[in-house]
Write a protein that holds these residues in place. Structure first.
Motif, short mmCIF file in Angstrom:
data_model
loop_
_atom_site.label_atom_id
_atom_site.label_comp_id
_atom_site.label_asym_id
_atom_site.label_seq_id
_atom_site.Cartn_x
_atom_site.Cartn_y
_atom_site.Cartn_z
N GLY A 1 -2.55 -3.28 25.88
CA GLY A 1 -3.99 -3.18 25.64
C GLY A 1 -4.84 -3.69 26.79
O GLY A 1 -6.05 -3.79 26.67
N LEU A 2 -4.22 -4.04 27.90
CA LEU A 2 -4.99 -4.55 29.04
C LEU A 2 -5.20 -3.47 30.10
O LEU A 2 -5.74 -3.75 31.15
CB LEU A 2 -4.28 -5.76 29.66
N GLY A 3 -4.76 -2.27 29.80
CA GLY A 3 -5.02 -1.16 30.71
C GLY A 3 -4.17 -1.16 31.96
O GLY A 3 -4.52 -0.54 32.95
N GLY A 4 -3.04 -1.87 31.92
CA GLY A 4 -2.16 -1.88 33.08
C GLY A 4 -1.30 -0.63 33.14
O GLY A 4 -1.37 0.23 32.26
N PRO A 5 -0.50 -0.51 34.17
CA PRO A 5 0.35 0.65 34.32
C PRO A 5 1.50 0.63 33.30
O PRO A 5 1.84 -0.42 32.76
CB PRO A 5 0.91 0.51 35.74
N GLY A 6 2.05 1.80 33.03
CA GLY A 6 3.17 1.91 32.11
C GLY A 6 4.48 1.61 32.82
O GLY A 6 4.56 1.64 34.05
N LEU A 7 5.50 1.33 32.00
CA LEU A 7 6.79 0.98 32.57
C LEU A 7 7.36 2.14 33.40
O LEU A 7 7.87 1.93 34.50
CB LEU A 7 7.75 0.60 31.45
N ASP A 8 7.23 3.37 32.86
CA ASP A 8 7.76 4.53 33.58
C ASP A 8 7.05 4.72 34.91
O ASP A 8 7.67 5.00 35.94
CB ASP A 8 7.62 5.79 32.73
N GLU A 9 5.74 4.53 34.86
CA GLU A 9 4.92 4.71 36.06
C GLU A 9 5.36 3.74 37.17
O GLU A 9 5.57 4.14 38.32
CB GLU A 9 3.47 4.42 35.66
N VAL A 10 5.53 2.47 36.78
CA VAL A 10 5.94 1.46 37.76
C VAL A 10 7.37 1.72 38.23
O VAL A 10 7.67 1.63 39.43
CB VAL A 10 5.81 0.05 37.15
N ALA A 11 8.24 2.07 37.29
CA ALA A 11 9.63 2.33 37.66
C ALA A 11 9.72 3.48 38.65
O ALA A 11 10.49 3.45 39.61
CB ALA A 11 10.45 2.62 36.41
N THR A 12 8.86 4.50 38.45
CA THR A 12 8.88 5.64 39.37
C THR A 12 8.34 5.23 40.74
O THR A 12 8.94 5.54 41.77
CB THR A 12 8.01 6.78 38.78
N ALA A 13 7.21 4.52 40.73
CA ALA A 13 6.57 4.16 42.00
C ALA A 13 7.49 3.30 42.87
O ALA A 13 7.48 3.40 44.09
CB ALA A 13 5.27 3.42 41.73
N LEU A 14 8.29 2.45 42.24
CA LEU A 14 9.13 1.53 43.00
C LEU A 14 10.60 1.97 43.00
O LEU A 14 11.46 1.20 43.44
CB LEU A 14 9.01 0.12 42.43
N ASP A 15 10.86 3.17 42.50
CA ASP A 15 12.23 3.71 42.45
C ASP A 15 13.19 2.75 41.74
O ASP A 15 14.26 2.40 42.25
CB ASP A 15 12.75 4.00 43.87
N LEU A 16 12.80 2.30 40.55
CA LEU A 16 13.61 1.34 39.82
C LEU A 16 14.55 2.00 38.83
O LEU A 16 15.37 1.33 38.21
CB LEU A 16 12.71 0.34 39.07
N GLY A 17 14.40 3.33 38.64
CA GLY A 17 15.19 4.04 37.63
C GLY A 17 16.66 3.65 37.58
O GLY A 17 17.16 3.22 36.53
N PRO A 18 17.38 3.75 38.71
CA PRO A 18 18.82 3.47 38.66
C PRO A 18 19.15 2.00 38.40
O PRO A 18 20.30 1.67 38.14
CB PRO A 18 19.31 3.86 40.06
#
Lengths: 225, 364
Positions: B106-123
Motif C-alpha cells: 500500500g505504499l506504492g513501491g515496486p512489485g516483486l516481479d518488477e524488481v526481480a526483472t530489473a536486477l535479473d534476480l529470477g534465477p
C-alpha cells in the motif's frame, strides 16, 4: 510386587511442563536484555541469574521457604489474598522451580540471541519491521535451536529437582510429592523394587526425550548462521 | 526546509568523534567519500536511526526524524544496503525479498516481479542467501531495499567487497537505479572512480568531519582535494557530447574545454558523457607544442597552483568553460614559471569515460 504409585510421575511431568512454559515466558525477555544491553548492570544481572547454578538447592530452598511462608510479607500477602499458603503447595513448587531452573533457560537463550547479533535486527528495522516483528520474524526463528535447548534443559532439570522441593514442599502425596522425593522415600523405607521402577522409568523417559530432541534437531537443522 | 535531508549531528564512539552539519540534496546520487575510519558508514547509521546515542537533528524533507521528535528506523522509509548484505539466513532469497515487500504494502513501491526483472534476480529466487556469490548478494540486497518503497536509499559501500569484474557487473544496475527509480541515493564509497561515475554531489569526510562538499566536478577539480583523493586518483570530471565518429576509428567529443578525440566509443552522436581526465595524464607547455603525437591539446589558463609536501604540485587550469587538473613536479612549476593567469597548453595523454548512456562505457 505392588503396583507402583504413578502419581509422583504425573505430578513431576506436570511441574516440569508448567515450569518450562513459565520460564520461556520470563526467561526470553531476560535473555534478550542480557544479550543486547550495554548497561553497566549487565554483570550484576548475569551473576544473579547464574546464582541457582552454584547455590546448593538446600540454601535456595531455605530462603524460598522463609520468603514464601505465611509469616513473611510476600507469603503473608498471598495467604491473605487466597487463603492458602505458598509453602507446601504445588504452586510453591512452581515458584521454587522457576527460580531454580532459571539459568537453564536464560543462558542458552542469551547465547542464541548473541549469535543472532544486532546485524539482522538492524536489517529488519530497515525493512520496516517494528520491534516485536523483528523478534518474531527474525530473532526467534534464527534462535530456534536456542529455544529448543533451553526448553529441554529446563524440563530435564526440573524433572530431577530434589533439594528445593524437599525444603519447600515437603512430601504431600498428589500435591508436592514429585518423583525424586518418592524415590528417596522408597529407598529410606527399603522398598528397593519400587525405587527401581520409578528410577528406571525416569531414566528411560529422560533418555527418550533427549533422543527425540536431538533427532529432530538433526533431521530438521533449524538455522545455521 | 523541504527538498533536502538536513543533518546536524554529533556522536562520540570511543576515540572517534563524528561532527557533521550538512544538507544533502534529495535528488540523484550524493557520494559520501572518505578513507576508511572517516565516519562515512557511521553517518549513514545516524541518518538511519541506528546509532541511538547520536545527538542533534536529522530532518528529512521537513519531517523531523531526530531532534524535536524521534521517528524509529523502521518508520523512516529508508532503503539500506549494508556492506555485508545482512540477509536472513532462515529465509530463501525470495523469502528475504517478500519480507521487505510484505511490510511495504500500500505504499506504492515496486512489485516483486518488477524488481526481480530489473536486477535479473529470477534465477536466484529459490536459493539460500549463503549460496549467493558476492555480486549476486549485492543485487539481491539492492532489490530488497527497493522493495521497501523507500523515500531514500542509503548504500554503504555496496561494491567494496567485490573484485573489479563484479564491480563492473553491478555498476550499471546502480546507474539505472539512479536514472530510473527516482529515489535519492546516499552512496558511501572510498573509490574516486565510483564517485566520478555515479555521483552528482559529493561530500568528503575526514576524521568525522566534512572536509569538502559540492558538485562532483567542482570537488574533483579542486587542487586542495588532491591530498585526500590521492595523487593517482585526482583529476577533473567534465561533461562531453559525442560530436562525430571519424572514419579512422576515433570519436570526436565536444567539451567545454574544446574538442577531444578518443578511441571509438559505441555511443550515438549527441549522447552525453562524463569524462575523467586524471591529473597525472595532463602535461603542460608554455608554447603550443609542435611535432607531438598527442591529439588532444587544449589552450588553458592557470587558475591555481598547489605545492605539495613532497616534490609534487597540482595545477588547476581553466580551459574554456571547464576546469582541469595537472599533476607536475615542483621543479617544472618553477621552470615554467607557472602562476595564476599564465597561459599554457594542456596536453591530455588519456581520457576515461566516467559516466554516460553508453553500454559498458569504454575507458580511453
Amino acid at each position: 510386587m505392588d503396583i507402583p504409585d504413578l502419581a509422583p510421575l504425573a505430578l513431576t511431568l506436570k511441574l516440569a511442563a508448567i515450569v518450562t512454559l513459565v520460564l520461556l515466558l520470563i526467561g526470553t525477555p531476560i535473555a534478550w536484555w542480557l544479550a543486547f544491553t550495554r548497561s553497566r548492570l549487565k554483570p550484576v544481572a548475569e551473576a544473579l541469574t547464574a546464582l541457582p547454578l552454584v547455590l546448593p538447592p538446600t540454601v535456595l530452598g531455605f530462603y524460598l521457604l522463609v520468603m514464601l511462608s505465611p509469616k513473611s510479607p510476600l507469603g503473608g500477602a498471598w495467604f491473605s489474598m487466597t487463603g492458602s499458603t505458598l509453602t507446601f503447595s504445588f504452586l510453591g513448587l512452581v515458584v521454587g522451580s522457576v527460580i531454580y531452573s532459571l539459568p537453564f533457560t536464560v543462558q542458552p537463550l542469551q547465547a542464541a540471541f548473541e549469535a543472532v547479533g544486532p546485524g539482522p535486527l538492524e536489517a529488519a528495522a530497515m525493512l520496516r519491521a517494528g520491534p516485536f516483528d523483528r523478534f518474531r520474524s527474525v530473532a526467534a526463528p534464527m534462535a530456534a535451536r536456542g529455544f529448543l535447548t533451553a526448553s529441554v534443559l529446563t524440563f530435564a532439570h526440573t524433572l530431577g529437582e530434589f533439594g528445593v522441593v524437599l525444603m519447600l514442599g515437603g512430601n504431600i502425596p498428589g500435591k508436592t510429592k514429585v518423583i525424586s522425593i518418592a524415590i528417596y522415600e522408597q529407598v529410606e523405607t527399603l522398598q528397593y523394587a519400587q525405587a527401581h521402577v520409578l528410577s528406571a522409568g525416569l531414566l528411560v523417559f529422560s533418555f527418550l526425550v533427549l533422543l527425540l530432541v536431538y533427532t529432530i534437531n538433526r533431521r530438521f537443522p533449524l538455522v545455521a548462521g | 526546509m523541504t527538498g533536502v535531508l538536513r543533518v546536524d549531528v554529533k556522536l562520540q564512539l570511543g576515540a572517534f568523534a563524528l561532527d557533521v552539519a550538512q544538507d544533502f540534496a534529495l535528488s540523484g546520487v550524493t557520494a559520501l567519500f572518505g578513507r576508511s575510519g572517516s565516519g562515512k558508514s557511521t553517518l549513514l547509521r545516524v541518518i538511519a536511526g541506528l546509532e541511538g546515542r547520536a545527538a542533534g537533528d536529522v530532518v528529512m524533507a521537513g519531517q523531523v526524524w531526530q531532534g524535536a521528535a524521534w521517528i524509529p528506523p523502521e518508520r523512516r522509509g529508508i532503503g539500506y544496503v549494508f556492506q555485508d548484505a545482512r540477509f536472513f539466513p532462515h529465509l530463501s532469497v525470495r523469502g528475504n525479498l517478500e519480507f521487505a515487500h510484505a511490510r511495504a504494502r500500500g505504499l506504492g513501491g515496486p512489485g516483486l516481479d518488477e524488481v526481480a526483472t530489473a536486477l535479473d534476480l529470477g534465477p536466484l529466487l529459490d536459493r539460500r542467501p549463503a549460496a549467493l556469490s558476492g555480486g549476486e548478494k549485492q543485487r539481491v540486497a539492492i532489490g530488497r531495499a527497493l522493495l521497501t518503497a523507500p523515500r531514500i536509499l542509503l548504500l554503504d559501500e555496496p561494491l567494496a567487497a567485490l573484485d573489479e569484474a563484479r564491480k563492473a557487473e553491478i555498476l550499471p544496475y546502480i546507474e539505472r537505479l539512479r536514472d530510473q527509480a527516482g529515489v535519492p541515493i546516499l552512496y558511501v564509497s572510498h573509490s574516486v572512480a565510483e564517485v566520478a561515475r555515479l555521483a552528482q554531489q559529493v561530500v568528503v569526510l575526514q576524521d568525522g568531519r566534512v572536509l569538502r562538499a559540492g558538485g562532483v566536478q567542482e570537488v574533483l577539480a579542486d587542487p586542495q582535494a588532491v591530498p585526500f583523493l590521492g595523487p593517482r586518483e585526482a583529476g577533473a570530471l567534465l561533461g562531453a557530447v559525442v560530436a562525430a565518429q571519424d572514419s579512422d576509428g576515433l570519436t570526436r567529443l565536444e567539451t567545454g574545454a574544446g574538442p577531444l578525440w578518443v578511441a571509438r566509443i559505441g555511443a550515438a552522436i549527441g549522447s552525453r558523457l562524463q569524462l575523467r581526465i586524471h591529473a597525472q595524464d595532463v602535461i603542460l607547455s608554455r608554447s603550443r607544442p609542435e611535432g607531438l603525437s598527442a591529439l588532444n591539446i587544449l589552450p588553458a589558463t592557470v587558475t591555481a597552483v598547489q605545492l605539495e609536501d613532497d616534490h609534487g604540485a597540482t595545477v588547476q587550469l581553466r580551459a574554456g568553460d571547464d576546469l582541469l587538473l595537472a599533476r607536475l613536479t615542483r621543479r617544472s612549476v618553477a621552470a615554467l614559471e607557472l602562476a595564476p593567469g599564465v597561459a599554457v597548453y594542456a596536453v591530455v595523454k588519456s581520457v576515461a569515460v566516467a559516466q554516460g548512456d553508453v553500454a559498458g562505457a569504454q575507458p580511453r
